[in-house]
Design an enzyme around this catalytic site. Structure first.
Site, PDB file in Angstrom:
ATOM      1  N   ARG A   1       8.086 -13.568   1.955  1.00 36.29           N
ATOM      2  CA  ARG A   1       7.288 -12.376   2.221  1.00 36.29           C
ATOM      3  C   ARG A   1       7.749 -11.688   3.497  1.00 36.29           C
ATOM      4  O   ARG A   1       7.778 -10.464   3.587  1.00 36.29           O
ATOM      5  CB  ARG A   1       5.807 -12.774   2.323  1.00 36.29           C
TER       6      ARG A   1
ATOM      7  N   GLY B   1      14.104  -4.366   0.486  1.00 40.35           N
ATOM      8  CA  GLY B   1      14.323  -3.401  -0.580  1.00 40.35           C
ATOM      9  C   GLY B   1      15.160  -3.885  -1.737  1.00 40.35           C
ATOM     10  O   GLY B   1      15.620  -3.061  -2.546  1.00 40.35           O
TER      11      GLY B   1
ATOM     12  N   GLU C   1       0.819  -1.206   0.000  1.00 44.97           N
ATOM     13  CA  GLU C   1       0.000   0.000   0.000  1.00 44.97           C
ATOM     14  C   GLU C   1       0.858   1.264   0.000  1.00 44.97           C
ATOM     15  O   GLU C   1       0.553   2.247  -0.689  1.00 44.97           O
ATOM     16  CB  GLU C   1      -0.915   0.015   1.230  1.00 44.97           C
TER      17      GLU C   1
ATOM     18  N   ASN D   1       1.266  -9.400  -5.140  1.00 44.61           N
ATOM     19  CA  ASN D   1       1.136  -8.533  -6.309  1.00 44.61           C
ATOM     20  C   ASN D   1       2.193  -8.851  -7.371  1.00 44.61           C
ATOM     21  O   ASN D   1       3.390  -8.759  -7.099  1.00 44.61           O
ATOM     22  CB  ASN D   1       1.283  -7.084  -5.850  1.00 44.61           C
TER      23      ASN D   1
END
EC number: 2.4.99.12
Length: 430
Positions: free
Chosen positions: A270, A311, A66, A336
């Protein structure tokens, strides 16, 4: 009093009574490594930075996905001369945002939805406009902003069928909450319909901001170094995996190694803190494993490389021509696929993709992705693709085309919120 307000009032009172427990929860989370111990006060509403002068827009995203989606919106607002406060709730999102925020923007951890914490937060920051991303519908925050007359907009709005059914158990509370939003900008017509049925008074479809987010960055020198180190090896990546999928990746590697003895499997969990567990699992299965977080490199002796840093997905997406998206072979709902698609990766995914149904459908239709139902099907698809680089490149180009065709949400969002920005800057349009 708005319909359903009594339920929200009961919630507010109940949470207020649990304020000491909320502080205890934060201390427990700190002990588990889920909170930044140096910034724990921010979760109680204590500001870690001074408020900038002039108009301030507050943008909130719950976690990594998000928050990254709203960064282009943050950049556009700062270019208009508006200071921006960005909040999120996870350590990983804070670490990523720290590297990517433009000048004129500040990051803070969002306080828990506790009236005392919220009052501290709003008293200090005094935002002139609030934009919440996706499905962030925290009742006490919504109530407090409404009481202070701060316009609240839902951007990149998403409401799954499952969440919609849950809210329908308390439709008056949902209406009382959503009626306080000045505007709801939905990702899709289905999301817009669900928001409207729950009582949002002004709803429009703007599209998914994630399609307009730039591809994740990577240091070109590091990319070149790893490409040289792995040259000539077949490579595949299991990205954003969840428990149960790492075991599948290990089994798939063992099956494929018979045909591709120099195969390199990259697993990016994740939750990166699971890196040691995954490396140990691979070693117990007879594979040579190494972790990025330990400073190890994927040299020729390594079978499975655990990408457990923050990152660096952009680096590994550039290294691997084919990417399996995690959360899809277990009933999580899928992660995603836009970022690897933007970088030309051939996408594989399982059947559980309800979190991003429209995205996967678009890439599947364009033949930029292939669905697989289980470990055996994943191994078979990988075996075929690794033997056919031309097909992988074709799939990669198709995926790029699919996500580019779905862009434009950023411009539509800016146009929709422009009247609020004009008011924010005293009537001077940027």
């Amino acid at each position: 009093m708005k319909r359903g307000s009594s339920l929200l009032t009961s919630y507010r009172i109940g949470v207020s009574l649990l304020t000491p427990a909320a502080s205890g929860l934060l201390l427990w989370r700190r002990g588990k490594g889920k909170e930044d111990p140096t910034r724990l006060g921010e979760r109680r509403g204590h500001a870690g930075r001074a408020r900038p002068d002039g108009p301030l827009a507050w943008l909130h995203g719950a976690s990594i996905g998000e928050t990254l989606a709203i960064l282009p919106l943050v950049e556009r607002l700062t270019r208009r001369g508006v200071s921006v406060l960005v909040t999120s709730g996870t350590r990983t999102s804070a670490q990523l945002v720290a590297r990517r925020l433009p000048p004129g923007a500040i990051h803070q951890f969002v306080p828990l939805d506790v009236p005392l914490f919220i009052r501290r937060f709003l008293d200090h920051w005094q935002p002139d406009l609030a934009l919440f991303a996706e499905s962030e519908l925290w009742p006490n925050f919504v109530h407090a902003l409404d009481r202070r007359g701060v316009p609240l907009i839902l951007v990149n709005g998403r409401l799954s069928e499952r969440s919609f059914r849950r809210w329908m158990r308390a439709p008056k509370a949902a209406e009382a909450l959503l009626s306080r939003f000045a505007f709801c900008l939905a990702q899709s017509p289905a999301d817009a319909e669900r928001l409207a049925r729950l009582g949002a008074p002004r709803v429009a479809v703007a599209g998914n901001l994630k399609f307009d987010s730039p591809a994740p960055p990577a240091d070109p020198r590091t990319v070149a170094s790893l490409q040289a180190l792995t040259a000539g090896r077949p490579i595949w990546m299991a990205a954003s995996t969840h428990p149960g999928e790492e075991e599948i990746a290990i089994a798939v590697h063992r099956a494929l190694a018979k045909r591709y003895p120099s195969l390199l499997t990259i697993v990016a969990p994740r939750h990166p803190d699971r890196g040691p567990e995954i490396a140990a699992m691979a070693q117990e299965s007879g594979l040579a494993a190494a972790r990025r977080a330990d400073g190890m490199q994927p040299d020729r002796a390594i079978d499975l490389y655990v990408a457990d840093t923050i990152g660096e997905l952009g680096l590994f997406y550039r290294l691997s021509p084919v990417v399996f998206m995690g959360g899809s072979l277990v009933p999580h709902g899928g992660q995603n696929p836009i970022e690897p698609a933007k970088l030309g990766g051939a996408i594989l995914h399982g059947p559980h993709v309800h979190n991003f149904t429209d995205v996967y459908a678009a890439i599947d239709r364009a033949r930029g992705a292939l669905p697989v139902n289980d470990a055996r099907a994943l191994a078979g698809a990988l075996s075929e693709l690794l033997s056919d680089p031309g097909r992988m490149r074709t799939m990669g180009r198709a995926g790029i085309g699919a996500v580019e065709a779905l862009g434009g949400a950023l411009e539509r969002t800016i146009r929709a919120i422009d009247p609020f920005l004009v008011d924010l800057r005293g009537g001077a349009s940027g």
